[in-house]
Design an enzyme around this catalytic site. Structure first.
Site, PDB file in Angstrom:
ATOM      1  CG  MET A  13       0.285   8.436   3.031  1.00  0.00           C
ATOM      2  SD  MET A  13      -0.948   9.111   4.186  1.00  0.00           S
ATOM      3  CE  MET A  13      -2.460   8.797   3.255  1.00  0.00           C
ATOM      4  CG  LEU A  16      -0.815  11.081  -7.041  1.00  0.00           C
ATOM      5  CD1 LEU A  16      -2.068  11.938  -7.156  1.00  0.00           C
ATOM      6  CD2 LEU A  16       0.015  11.173  -8.326  1.00  0.00           C
ATOM      7  N   GLY A  19      -7.539   7.050  -6.198  1.00  0.00           N
ATOM      8  CA  GLY A  19      -8.852   6.811  -5.615  1.00  0.00           C
ATOM      9  C   GLY A  19      -9.617   5.812  -6.457  1.00  0.00           C
ATOM     10  CG  ASP A  44      -8.465   5.693  -0.504  1.00  0.00           C
ATOM     11  OD1 ASP A  44      -8.094   5.912   0.660  1.00  0.00           O
ATOM     12  OD2 ASP A  44      -9.675   5.676  -0.843  1.00  0.00           O
ATOM     13  CE1 TYR A  49     -15.395   4.208  -1.249  1.00  0.00           C
ATOM     14  CE2 TYR A  49     -13.127   3.914  -1.959  1.00  0.00           C
ATOM     15  CZ  TYR A  49     -14.089   4.654  -1.299  1.00  0.00           C
ATOM     16  OH  TYR A  49     -13.731   5.837  -0.705  1.00  0.00           O
ATOM     17  CE  LYS A  78     -11.382   5.411   2.594  1.00  0.00           C
ATOM     18  NZ  LYS A  78     -11.154   4.760   1.300  1.00  0.00           N
ATOM     19  CG  HIS A 111     -15.704   4.680   4.775  1.00  0.00           C
ATOM     20  ND1 HIS A 111     -15.945   3.822   3.727  1.00  0.00           N
ATOM     21  CD2 HIS A 111     -15.574   5.901   4.212  1.00  0.00           C
ATOM     22  CE1 HIS A 111     -15.958   4.502   2.591  1.00  0.00           C
ATOM     23  NE2 HIS A 111     -15.743   5.770   2.862  1.00  0.00           N
TER      24      HIS A 111
END
Length: 329
Positions: A13, A16, A19, A44, A49, A78, A111
């Site tokens: 993973m 950095l 987002g 991510d 969102y 999520k 989430h």
């Protein structure tokens, strides 16, 4: 890009990631493509969102253009609050895979630990006449987790994790799980360092990911305008004198210092930006090291629970859900 190995799958993973909260589709699509070109491999996002389709389009174009392979990427999304029941996990996961145009998700997180009822046509939370959200108080984390394990076994998810869960909630899942949580994503920055929770995660081989690693300067306008928050509720971490002093010592920006601090504390960071210059700046954190003395000075900035920004009380009535994760004073 530096990586951390996940405890059960041995997947790497990136420490950095980009987002994408508060990034509208028309803005995030070119930003994701540019981030991938700049070397980012960890993206991510989340159902909530409302930008998974745009991210999927950017990723597909980047792959089609021959810039890399799917195996190079680490995509996190999520399960939303409205999908927090065992019967809805596969429904939302399938929809998210379609939106992202992917065959599998690298990391799928629950989430939040509480659940809402929702409008099946709009896939948005139901709100009662008094303005409170219609809570599904029967949220069962174990039942949800068992279905996620099935999805992992079927190859739709590579790694399972949690977001915004407290220690007791995580432990309950660990005790019942076949596949233990590999990642916990929480609010974490110099003003809110979550030391005890991080130690718990280390003891259980759970990687911690920090959202809002810069104190979420972009959240201020959102919360003030949409939820009538006081502007005073948002710290200016980027302008703190000690952070400025350390940044001068290394000829780096305050943002780079704050991100590097968390990286050196063995925390994955996912700063959000849609500016090419900022995306590039945020990635330039591996060519310097903060000294032990500077680390100790930054640790002193921790305000404990008083440093928390995201308590989710903007969802009116959520604190009455039996799985609301935070203690209220």
């Amino acid at each position: 890009m530096k990586t951390v190995k996940l405890s059960q799958s041995s997947d790497l993973m990136p420490t950095l990631g980009l987002g994408t909260w508060q990034a509208p589709p028309e803005v995030i699509e070119p930003a994701v493509y540019k981030a991938l070109d700049l070397g980012y491999r960890h993206i991510d996002t989340a159902f909530n969102y409302n930008n998974e389709e745009a991210i999927g389009t950017a990723v597909k174009k980047w792959l089609k253009d021959g810039k890399g392979t799917r195996e190079d990427l680490f995509i996190t999304t999520k399960l939303p609050h409205i999908g927090n029941r065992a019967s809805d996990v596969k429904k939302f996961l399938k929809l998210q895979l379609e939106r992202l145009q992917l065959d599998y998700i690298d990391l799928y997180l629950i989430h939040v630990p509480f659940g809402f009822f929702y409008n099946t046509d709009t896939l948005t939370p139901l709100i009662k006449s008094d303005g409170e959200y219609d809570l599904d108080v029967e949220t069962d984390h174990i039942a949800i987790w068992k279905v996620m394990e099935e999805c992992q076994k079927d190859g739709l998810i590579r790694n399972l994790g949690l977001s915004n869960f407290n220690e007791q909630q995580i432990k309950k899942i660990i005790d019942a799980a076949i596949i233990r949580p590999q990642v916990l994503q929480v609010e974490l920055h110099a003003y809110f360092q979550q030391v005890e929770l991080r130690k718990f995660c280390t003891d259980h081989e759970i990687v911690v990911t920090a959202y809002a690693p810069l104190g979420s300067p972009g959240a201020k306008d959102h919360f003030v305008n949409k939820y009538n928050y006081s502007p005073d509720a948002f710290p200016d971490l980027l302008g703190h004198p000690k952070v400025k002093e350390i940044s001068k010592n290394h000829n780096k920006t305050t943002a780079q210092v704050l991100l590097r601090f968390l990286i050196q504390e063995n925390i994955v960071v996912i700063p959000k930006s849609t500016s090419e210059a900022r995306i590039k700046e945020n990635s330039e954190i591996y060519d310097f090291e903060i000294s032990k003395e500077e680390i100790n000075e930054l640790r002193k900035l921790d305000k404990g629970e008083n440093g928390r920004i995201f308590n989710f009380l903007f969802w009116k009535g959520v604190e009455r859900h039996p799985e609301y994760p935070f203690k209220l004073c």
